[in-house]
Design a protein around this motif. Structure first.
Motif, mmCIF file in Angstrom:
data_model
loop_
_atom_site.group_PDB
_atom_site.id
_atom_site.type_symbol
_atom_site.label_atom_id
_atom_site.label_comp_id
_atom_site.label_asym_id
_atom_site.label_seq_id
_atom_site.Cartn_x
_atom_site.Cartn_y
_atom_site.Cartn_z
ATOM 1 N N TRP A 11 0.818 -0.799 0.213
ATOM 2 C CA TRP A 11 -0.373 0.204 -0.168
ATOM 3 C C TRP A 11 0.884 1.463 0.246
ATOM 4 O O TRP A 11 2.310 1.272 1.145
ATOM 5 C CB TRP A 11 -1.062 0.024 1.411
ATOM 6 N N THR A 67 -0.082 5.632 0.259
ATOM 7 C CA THR A 67 -0.604 6.992 1.169
ATOM 8 C C THR A 67 0.372 8.247 0.897
ATOM 9 O O THR A 67 1.794 7.634 0.306
ATOM 10 C CB THR A 67 -0.608 6.597 2.407
ATOM 11 N N ASN A 111 0.304 10.038 5.352
ATOM 12 C CA ASN A 111 -1.166 9.099 5.385
ATOM 13 C C ASN A 111 -2.411 9.941 5.886
ATOM 14 O O ASN A 111 -2.845 9.608 7.028
ATOM 15 C CB ASN A 111 -1.516 8.523 6.699
ATOM 16 N N GLY A 165 -5.702 9.069 6.966
ATOM 17 C CA GLY A 165 -5.543 8.026 8.569
ATOM 18 C C GLY A 165 -5.859 6.559 7.350
ATOM 19 O O GLY A 165 -6.806 5.473 8.185
ATOM 20 N N ASP A 214 -5.910 2.762 7.318
ATOM 21 C CA ASP A 214 -5.582 1.511 7.794
ATOM 22 C C ASP A 214 -5.294 0.223 7.009
ATOM 23 O O ASP A 214 -6.742 -0.432 6.613
ATOM 24 C CB ASP A 214 -6.115 1.492 8.418
ATOM 25 N N ASP A 233 -5.423 -2.677 6.373
ATOM 26 C CA ASP A 233 -6.298 -4.049 6.688
ATOM 27 C C ASP A 233 -7.711 -3.062 7.527
ATOM 28 O O ASP A 233 -8.233 -3.832 7.786
ATOM 29 C CB ASP A 233 -5.217 -4.340 8.300
ATOM 30 N N ASP A 234 -7.957 -1.774 7.527
ATOM 31 C CA ASP A 234 -9.509 -1.822 7.562
ATOM 32 C C ASP A 234 -9.299 -0.544 6.532
ATOM 33 O O ASP A 234 -9.553 0.604 7.060
ATOM 34 C CB ASP A 234 -9.987 -1.449 8.882
ATOM 35 N N ALA A 235 -9.500 -0.074 5.003
ATOM 36 C CA ALA A 235 -9.765 0.745 4.509
ATOM 37 C C ALA A 235 -10.840 1.025 3.931
ATOM 38 O O ALA A 235 -11.488 1.645 2.873
ATOM 39 C CB ALA A 235 -8.770 0.673 3.450
ATOM 40 N N LYS A 241 -12.940 3.744 2.262
ATOM 41 C CA LYS A 241 -11.411 5.369 1.211
ATOM 42 C C LYS A 241 -11.078 5.359 0.467
ATOM 43 O O LYS A 241 -11.671 4.304 -0.319
ATOM 44 C CB LYS A 241 -10.702 5.122 2.066
ATOM 45 N N ALA A 249 3.225 1.852 3.279
ATOM 46 C CA ALA A 249 2.209 1.617 4.207
ATOM 47 C C ALA A 249 1.989 0.399 4.637
ATOM 48 O O ALA A 249 1.644 -0.351 3.757
ATOM 49 C CB ALA A 249 -0.049 2.398 4.257
ATOM 50 N N GLY A 250 1.935 0.092 5.695
ATOM 51 C CA GLY A 250 1.990 -1.077 5.616
ATOM 52 C C GLY A 250 2.879 -2.778 5.520
ATOM 53 O O GLY A 250 3.843 -2.075 4.755
#
Length: 302
Positions: free
Chosen positions: A152, A154, A158, A161, A163, A165-167, A170, A244-245
């Protein structure tokens, strides 16, 4: 994982921040097996192996040219700089061709036409960040040469914000025809809606350049791409983007060869093995900072 472009994108530019300006591609570009390299350090030309050369189709032996299809819109793996196709995959293919004792004639084409081009004898081979899949192996031979995952990206800091694992909810950009657009994000969207959350707003672009530019401009909150592509995009934009991640779902890339050309596939595999022993394989990756994706063996249809 499928580019990680799965199923059976123009001139690319090196500066990712300028990608929103668009692109226009040439249909066919020619280059010798040692002429297309990175600006940092192209790998040394390999010594030809006559036995491997003799395993190639007679038409290739007679012409001395290997016709290779690629989609030069996926920096740093394959991209256009002016009228020249460059990239990690190109350096690998050039080194292989030198070991086979032939030159390479590259054709820049839409990604989704490349396998068809190989099966219809328009190309002798194709290299374009193809993830090896069971579906593809039913159509063509695939010679493993690299390992990549998904990453990922961003905007710096970021700000949305995101995530990984929980986008849910977005806005996320992705290149059309990739494993990220056809497998990864649809599964994540389904998980969001199953949990009663807003779906990810997926923005699909024909080229990776445009998908990256959408993050740089703030049109979307994040993007998904193959790990070397994501890292290169961050590098080229300076402080505009960040990773990211963690990298996940690593899978091998393969050089595509016609199904009936098993001897050619084996010759390419042996060429890669020799290059690895001689240092040419790692040199091809090192010019693009891609050594982490190096593989230890080069099987056909793993």
């Amino acid at each position: 994982m499928v580019h990680r472009r799965p199923s059976l994108l123009s001139c690319g530019v090196l500066a990712v921040t300028a990608l929103a300006l668009g692109a226009c591609g040439s249909d066919s570009l020619s280059g010798s097996s040692g002429s297309s390299g990175s600006s940092s350090s192209a790998p040394a030309t390999a010594s030809a192996d006559s036995a491997l050369h003799d395993a190639l189709p007679q038409s290739v032996q007679d012409s001395g040219v290997l016709r290779v299809g690629t989609n030069a819109e996926y920096a740093p793996n394959e991209f256009l700089e002016g009228s020249e196709i460059k990239g990690m995959d190109i350096d690998v293919m050039n080194a292989v061709a030198a070991k086979l004792g032939v030159e390479v004639e590259y054709s820049n084409a839409s990604f989704d036409t490349l396998i068809i081009g190989v099966t219809s004898n328009r190309y002798d081979a194709a290299i374009s960040s193809f993830t090896i899949t069971d579906e593809r192996k039913q159509q063509v031979n695939m010679v493993q040469y690299f390992n990549a995952g998904t990453q990922w990206v961003t905007a710096e800091g970021n700000p949305a914000g995101v995530d990984p694992d929980d986008a849910c909810g977005k806005k996320v950009s992705v290149q059309a025809g990739t494993t990220q657009s056809e497998e990864d994000l649809p599964a994540r969207q389904q998980a969001c809606t199953d949990a009663g959350k807003p779906a990810i707003d997926v923005q699909v672009f024909d080229s990776q350049e445009d998908a990256t530019a959408a993050v740089v401009s703030g049109r979307v909150d994040a993007m998904l791409a193959d790990s070397p592509v994501a890292a290169y995009a961050v590098q080229q934009t300076g402080d505009a983007l960040e990773l990211a991640g963690d990298i996940y779902d690593a899978a091998p890339y393969g050089i595509v060869v016609p199904k009936e050309q098993t001897a050619t596939a084996d010759a390419i595999s042996q060429a890669l093995t020799q290059l690895a022993e001689e240092g040419g394989y790692e040199a091809a990756l090192a010019g693009w900072g891609a050594q982490d994706g190096a593989v230890d063996s080069f099987p056909v249809n793993p």
